[in-house]
Design an enzyme around this catalytic site. Structure first.
Site, mmCIF file in Angstrom:
data_model
loop_
_atom_site.group_PDB
_atom_site.id
_atom_site.type_symbol
_atom_site.label_atom_id
_atom_site.label_comp_id
_atom_site.label_asym_id
_atom_site.label_seq_id
_atom_site.Cartn_x
_atom_site.Cartn_y
_atom_site.Cartn_z
ATOM 1 N N HIS A 272 0.809 -1.213 0.000
ATOM 2 C CA HIS A 272 0.000 0.000 0.000
ATOM 3 C C HIS A 272 0.839 1.259 0.000
ATOM 4 O O HIS A 272 0.358 2.330 0.341
ATOM 5 C CB HIS A 272 -0.970 -0.019 1.204
ATOM 6 N N CYS A 273 2.119 1.139 -0.360
ATOM 7 C CA CYS A 273 2.955 2.347 -0.345
ATOM 8 C C CYS A 273 3.483 2.681 -1.735
ATOM 9 O O CYS A 273 3.057 3.665 -2.331
ATOM 10 C CB CYS A 273 4.115 2.162 0.627
ATOM 11 N N ILE A 274 4.393 1.842 -2.232
ATOM 12 C CA ILE A 274 5.110 2.208 -3.460
ATOM 13 C C ILE A 274 4.163 2.401 -4.666
ATOM 14 O O ILE A 274 4.320 3.352 -5.425
ATOM 15 C CB ILE A 274 6.225 1.180 -3.796
ATOM 16 N N LEU A 276 1.118 3.359 -4.616
ATOM 17 C CA LEU A 276 0.084 4.376 -4.384
ATOM 18 C C LEU A 276 0.638 5.760 -4.102
ATOM 19 O O LEU A 276 0.169 6.760 -4.644
ATOM 20 C CB LEU A 276 -0.772 3.957 -3.165
ATOM 21 N N ASP A 277 1.643 5.808 -3.224
ATOM 22 C CA ASP A 277 2.075 7.107 -2.701
ATOM 23 C C ASP A 277 2.508 8.117 -3.772
ATOM 24 O O ASP A 277 2.188 9.306 -3.663
ATOM 25 C CB ASP A 277 3.199 6.920 -1.665
#
Ligand SMILES: NC(=O)c1ccc[n+]([C@@H]2O[C@H](COP(=O)([O-])OP(=O)(O)OC[C@H]3O[C@@H](n4cnc5c(N)ncnc54)[C@H](O)[C@@H]3O)[C@@H](O)[C@H]2O)c1
Length: 445
Positions: A272-274, A276-277
């Site tokens: 849920h980071c790379i 999306l962010d």
């Protein structure tokens, strides 16, 4: 001064820290405060999670049940779904999800919902910190506006800061205490108080001049990864076309002691980071008429990797005069990275979907993921759940192709290369010795 009041409560361990959202980020954080002798209350919308915590059972890999139980039994940690308990908290840290909408625009609705609960109960003497990854300006444009509507005054009555979370689930070397924490307050008092709070649980706090700097620093970190992984993925496809071993190329380049940092290709990016962010940053940039081209290019390259993996499977089968249609394909690992159970945005989902659309019979084995559910974005697989199969000798032997999607360390790769006929290795899980000893044909990314 409100700053001194809160700092004195923290010093004397009388402060109660509220953590809103007890997931991969919030539960380790709440446990870290409790383990250091502060009182922590976790706030959850999911009653089952709150119950589990109060029963002393951890559902997050980075928090052991023993560690959690000690905190709960000592009375220093409890979880609740009753947000009225926010009134008791001297510091409130928001750790709720920040997903993307289908349009790839930021979805800050979870932050807004959490902030609404805080706003209803905000009282003099509280420090509010946002940890959820978000676009620059969320803390001072959105949160401050909401909290100021209570009539309470920033600095006089309450403090507000942003501190990005950098947890790396499943990483045994870096846990909350030894990952430096960046802190940026909306005011200097907010920064100092938040930094003092985090200094209770982390070895190093790096204060910056504003919440916006802290918000942007987090997005730079993750965009840096997305872009560099994109570069590594492009190199992998280029090397495949040129019949050059990508991994050997990267290993050689990485011997340079300066000016190079190794990034590795893979089946696509997940979690849920790379994935999306960077969109949070490019969205905000667009509001200001700026087009962030590196971000879009990295997304384009990274999102094509599942197609490339399917191409490798197809090429391997083709060499054996086999069609994709009807081929039995066994995926090893479906979590988005090794040694964790998180399948959010995992490239395995897209790979399975694409393989199924070509008529492959797909099964998977993942020691961390018992069942895979597909949402409606995975059209071929929509609705149907797939369960992890036992990794028997027969299953390996009978597969037309084994695809290593996640390199979990507990999988015996020796057995795989001895029993399988064709292996597509997207993670370089099969080192030189294994490849030399292999009776299987191996195709590497
Ligand atoms: N997981 C990571 O590795 C990681 C690393 C760094 C930063 N982050 C960021 O941290 C934030 C949280 O991520 P996560 O992985 O912990 O998410 P998660 O989905 O694991 O946990 C979030 C929790 O918040 C709960 N929740 C949702 N709305 C709530 C509300 N209004 N009140 C109380 N609880 C609520 C959910 O039930 C869930 O348990 C995100 O912004 C993410 O981008 C995550």
């Amino acid at each position: 001064m409100i700053k001194n009041e809160i700092i004195s409560l923290i010093k004397s361990k009388r402060a109660r820290v509220g953590v809103v959202g007890l997931g991969y980020v919030g539960l380790p954080l709440a446990t870290a405060f409790a383990a250091k002798g502060l009182k922590a209350t976790g706030f959850e919308v999911d009653a089952a999670k709150a119950e589990q915590i109060n029963a002393g059972n951890s559902y997050i890999g980075d928090v052991s049940t023993q560690q959690l139980r000690e905190c709960v039994e000592s009375g220093r940690l409890r979880a609740t779904t009753d947000f009225d308990n926010l009134k008791e908290c001297d510091a409130i840290i928001i750790c709720v999800p920040t997903p993307l909408r289908k349009t790839k625009e930021p979805d800050v609705s979870f932050i807004l919902a959490a902030a609404e609960e805080i706003k209803k109960r905000l009282r003099r003497g509280q420090l509010v910190i946002l940890e959820s990854t978000t676009y620059p300006g969320t803390t001072d444009e959105v949160l401050l506006t909401m909290l100021a509507e209570t009539g309470l005054q920033l600095d006089e009555d309450f403090l507000l800061a942003f501190s990005p979370e950098r947890v790396d689930p499943g990483n045994p070397d870096f846990q909350t205490h030894n990952i430096p924490k960046v802190v940026g307050g909306v005011t200097d008092d907010s920064t100092e108080t938040a930094a003092f709070l985090y200094a209770q649980i982390v070895n190093e706090v790096h204060s910056v001049s504003s919440a916006r700097v802290a918000e942007t620093a987090k997005l730079l970190e993750n965009t840096f990864r997305a872009v560099n992984i994109g570069m590594a993925n492009e190199m992998a496809r280029l090397c495949y076309a040129l019949n050059i071993d990508t991994w050997e190329v990267i290993r050689a380049a990485a011997t340079k002691p300066f000016g190079f940092m190794a990034f590795y290709p893979g089946p696509g990016i997940g979690g849920h980071c790379i994935p999306l962010d960077p969109h949070y940053l490019s969205w905000k940039a667009r509001q200001h008429g700026f087009d962030s081209r590196f971000i879009s290019l990295a997304e384009e390259v990274n999102s094509r990797m599942p197609d490339h993996v399917v191409q490798l499977v197809s090429d391997g089968l083709n060499d054996e005069r086999k069609a994709m249609n009807g081929a039995r394909v066994l995926l090893l690992g479906v979590a988005y990275k090794s040694n964790i159970d998180d399948v959010r945005e995992s490239p395995a989902l897209s790979i399975i979907d694409r393989l199924r659309s070509k008529g492959c019979e797909v099964s998977y084995h993942d020691p961390f993921v018992r069942e895979l559910r597909f949402d409606d974005t995975h059209t071929e697989s929509s609705g149907a759940a797939l369960c992890s199969i036992e990794l028997s000798d027969e299953q390996i032997k009978e597969s037309d192709c084994v695809v290593i999607v996640t390199n979990h360390s507990q999988i015996d790769y020796h057995r795989i290369v001895n029993l399988a006929r064709l292996v597509v290795d997207t993670r370089n899980a099969l080192n030189g010795d294994l490849r030399r000893a292999s009776s299987a044909r191996i195709i590497r990314l």
